[in-house]
Motif scaffolding. Structure first.
Motif, PDB file in Angstrom:
ATOM      1  N   LYS A 167       0.825  -1.206   0.000  1.00 21.45           N
ATOM      2  CA  LYS A 167       0.000   0.000   0.000  1.00 21.45           C
ATOM      3  C   LYS A 167       0.860   1.256   0.000  1.00 21.45           C
ATOM      4  O   LYS A 167       0.510   2.259  -0.630  1.00 21.45           O
ATOM      5  N   SER A 168       1.986   1.212   0.693  1.00 20.88           N
ATOM      6  CA  SER A 168       2.869   2.380   0.709  1.00 20.88           C
ATOM      7  C   SER A 168       3.487   2.614  -0.656  1.00 20.88           C
ATOM      8  O   SER A 168       3.689   3.760  -1.071  1.00 20.88           O
ATOM      9  N   ALA A 169       3.767   1.538  -1.394  1.00 26.20           N
ATOM     10  CA  ALA A 169       4.297   1.684  -2.759  1.00 26.20           C
ATOM     11  C   ALA A 169       3.238   2.292  -3.674  1.00 26.20           C
ATOM     12  O   ALA A 169       3.546   3.137  -4.530  1.00 26.20           O
ATOM     13  N   GLN A 170       1.992   1.864  -3.501  1.00 24.57           N
ATOM     14  CA  GLN A 170       0.909   2.416  -4.310  1.00 24.57           C
ATOM     15  C   GLN A 170       0.728   3.900  -4.035  1.00 24.57           C
ATOM     16  O   GLN A 170       0.493   4.691  -4.953  1.00 24.57           O
ATOM     17  N   ALA A 171       0.852   4.296  -2.762  1.00 23.18           N
ATOM     18  CA  ALA A 171       0.730   5.708  -2.413  1.00 23.18           C
ATOM     19  C   ALA A 171       1.906   6.507  -2.969  1.00 23.18           C
ATOM     20  O   ALA A 171       1.742   7.646  -3.419  1.00 23.18           O
ATOM     21  N   GLU A 172       3.083   5.912  -2.961  1.00 27.74           N
ATOM     22  CA  GLU A 172       4.294   6.587  -3.445  1.00 27.74           C
ATOM     23  C   GLU A 172       4.273   6.795  -4.954  1.00 27.74           C
ATOM     24  O   GLU A 172       4.871   7.732  -5.474  1.00 27.74           O
TER      25      GLU A 172
END
Length: 276
Positions: free
Chosen positions: A225-230
Motif C-alpha cells: 500500500k505504501s508503494a501504491q501511495a508513493e
C-alpha cells in the motif's frame, strides 16, 4: 474452501430479505458471511492476486448474476435491493420445504448462467496464474524485453532495453506520442514473489527524475500500500505500477503472448422438434 457461486445465491437473497429488502453492500457482505458459519478465517481472509478479498469478490459476482436475472437491482449508490422476482424465488424455495432434490433442481435451473460464469472465472484466473509463473521463469533480460512488448502494445516507440543493474536502475526506456507531444518514459522490471515496497519505487523515481517524464514499474508479484501511495506522489514524476495480475490482464486483453480459441456454446432445443 469457499462456496461456489450458485451456493451463495439463496443465502444472498435471504440476507437481503432479512435486512429489509435492501441494504448497503458492506452490511450484505456481513449478513451473507453469517449464513456460512463453518467458513474458516483463513478462507474469509484469502486475497486475489490483484489484492482484493476473494470472498467479497465472489459475493459481488453472485450479485452481478442475480442482477442480470432481475432478482436483484440497484437501490441507489452502494445499495443492493431484492426484486419481486428474487422474493418469488425465495418463496419457491420455502414452499419446497426439505425436498433437497427439488431445491437442487431449482438452483440448477436458475443458476446455469452463473455456474458457467464461475467456470470461466476459475479458468481465467488459473490461466493468469500460469502466465505469471511463466514470467517468473524468464531470465531478467527476457522479462525486460517482455516489458518492452507490453509498452509497444500501448503505442510506445523507440524502446531501448538498457539492462542496468542495481536498485533504482532503469531497465529500459521509450517514447509515447500524445497528440503533438512526445512523452519520454522509463521502466523497471522485477521478477519477484514478494511484494514491492515504496523504497523501490522511490529509488526508481530518483534514477528517472530529470531524464524522463513518466515511469513504469513491472513486477510479477504485487505492490504494498505504501508503494501504491508513493507511485503518484505530488510534485514528482508519476510511476505507473503493474503487478502480476495486471500484466496478465493486459496479455489477455491485447493478445500479447497468448492465442485465443473460439468456444461453442449449445442450447437444448429438443422440445422444438415436437412443437408442431
Amino acid at each position: 474452501m469457499l462456496p461456489k457461486q450458485r451456493e451463495v445465491e439463496i443465502p444472498l437473497l435471504t440476507a437481503l430479505k432479512e435486512l429489509g429488502g435492501k441494504a448497503k453492500a458492506k452490511d450484505v457482505y456481513k449478513a451473507v458471511t453469517l449464513k456460512f458459519p463453518g467458513l474458516p478465517d483463513s478462507d474469509l481472509s484469502e486475497e486475489l492476486p490483484s489484492g482484493g478479498n476473494k470472498w467479497t469478490n465472489r459475493i459481488q459476482w453472485v450479485r452481478n448474476s442475480l442482477t442480470e436475472r432481475n432478482e436483484l437491482k440497484s437501490g441507489g449508490h452502494g445499495i443492493w435491493e431484492i426484486t419481486p422476482l428474487g422474493l418469488s424465488r425465495l418463496d419457491a424455495v420455502v414452499s419446497l420445504g426439505n425436498n433437497s432434490s427439488e431445491i437442487q433442481q431449482l438452483q440448477i435451473e436458475t443458476s446455469n448462467g452463473s455456474a458457467f460464469e464461475e467456470t470461466v472465472e476459475d479458468y481465467v484466473q488459473a490461466f493468469k496464474n500460469k502466465l505469471i509463473q511463466k514470467l517468473l521463469d524468464l531470465s531478467p533480460m527476457q522479462f525486460e524485453e517482455f516489458a518492452g512488448y507490453l509498452l509497444r502494445g500501448f503505442g510506445f516507440q523507440n524502446i531501448v532495453i538498457s539492462g542496468k543493474s542495481g536498485d533504482g536502475g532503469i531497465d529500459g526506456h521509450g517514447q509515447l506520442r500524445v497528440g503533438m507531444a512526445t512523452i519520454k518514459a522509463a521502466f523497471q522490471c522485477k521478477r519477484w514473489q514478494n511484494s514491492v515496497g515504496s523504497e523501490k519505487v522511490q529509488a526508481f523515481r530518483g534514477a528517472s527524475q530529470g531524464q524522463f517524464e513518466q515511469g513504469y514499474f513491472f513486477t510479477t508479484s504485487t505492490f504494498t500500500k505504501s508503494a501504491q501511495a508513493e507511485s503518484l506522489k505530488a510534485g514528482a514524476i508519476p510511476v505507473i505500477l503493474f503487478g502480476g495480475d495486471e500484466i496478465a490482464e493486459i496479455m489477455l486483453d491485447r493478445s500479447i503472448g497468448i492465442k485465443r480459441r473460439p468456444v461453442e456454446i449449445y442450447d437444448d432445443q429438443l422440445e422444438s422438434l415436437f412443437d408442431k
